[in-house]
Scaffold this active site. Structure first.
Site, short mmCIF file in Angstrom:
data_model
loop_
_atom_site.label_atom_id
_atom_site.label_comp_id
_atom_site.label_asym_id
_atom_site.label_seq_id
_atom_site.Cartn_x
_atom_site.Cartn_y
_atom_site.Cartn_z
N LYS A 168 0.84 -1.21 0.00
CA LYS A 168 0.00 0.00 0.00
C LYS A 168 0.87 1.25 0.00
CE LYS A 168 -2.19 -1.01 3.88
NZ LYS A 168 -1.44 -2.24 4.25
N ARG A 220 12.06 -6.05 4.89
CA ARG A 220 11.80 -4.65 4.52
C ARG A 220 12.68 -3.68 5.32
NH1 ARG A 220 5.77 -2.17 4.91
NH2 ARG A 220 6.03 -2.47 7.15
#
Ligand code: AMP
Length: 209
Positions: free
Chosen positions: A13, A127
């Protein structure tokens, strides 16, 4: 464009929002980013939110609804906004509808970026983010941001145990919103398990951009 980005943590997102912001300059309202800024600044909100965030649990609805309602009053959102990470529960979705109908600015779409949970565990544990510009990368980027030279770091909640809890919370509290927005005829589902640029092409097509 008045849009909500739906999807599990790590679905992409933030990455898609960043691309939309870069191309269209639409305000990006990420409740996660707002809360992390509050934690870093040591504000009352940050102190309240930190323990929930570290555990991968949701910050209480009233706190988040207040935060977003206030943000939507700011004039830059009048020509559009990208909500990322909000709503995450049914009461948040209902509160958002009420606020937007008060403001006379209904949603154009709820884009669901769909990714398999096991892909997400791998994505999130590797990440890394830039402290300076917010760039979202991976551990392969090394310690320095490839975009601005800032410091890359791992979010406190991107460890495997917390990621698994965040996915459970998503399944239980947030995934019912998929049916909610389908019922409002606003839902568009996009396969998020592809190159981010390919996903972005579909995002733009879905939004007629
Ligand atoms: P995110 O960056 O969207 O993954 O959000 C990080 C964390 O912030 C979440 O795991 C929650 O603890 C908290 N958070 C962000 N948005 C919300 C929301 N809409 N409702 C409740 N908690 C939230």
């Amino acid at each position: 464009m008045n849009i909500v980005l739906l999807g599990a943590p790590g679905a992409g997102k933030g990455t898609q929002a960043a691309k939309l912001v870069e191309e269209f300059n639409t305000p990006h309202i990420s409740t996660g980013d707002m809360l992390r800024a509050a934690v870093a600044a040591g504000t009352e909100l940050g102190l309240k939110a930190k323990s929930y965030m570290d555990a991968g649990d949701l910050v209480p609805d009233d706190v988040i609804i207040g935060l977003v309602t206030e943000r939507l009053q700011e004039p830059d959102t009048a020509n559009g906004f990208i909500l990322d990470g909000f709503p995450r529960t049914s009461p948040q979705a209902v509160a958002l509808d009420a606020e937007l109908s008060k403001l006379g600015r209904p949603l154009d779409a709820a884009l669901l970026i769909d990714v398999d949970p096991e892909v997400i565990v791998n994505r999130l544990t590797s990440r890394r983010m830039c402290r300076a510009c917010g760039y979202i990368g991976t551990e392969a980027d090394g310690p320095t941001c490839p975009k601005c030279g800032g410091e890359m770091y791992q979010r406190d909640d991107d460890n495997e145990a917390t990621v698994r809890n965040r996915l459970d919370v998503y399944e239980k509290s947030t995934s019912p919103l998929i049916d909610y927005y389908r019922g409002c005829e606003l839902l568009v589902t996009i396969d998020g398990d592809r190159d981010p640029n390919v996903v972005y092409a579909d995002v733009k097509e879905a939004l007629n951009l």
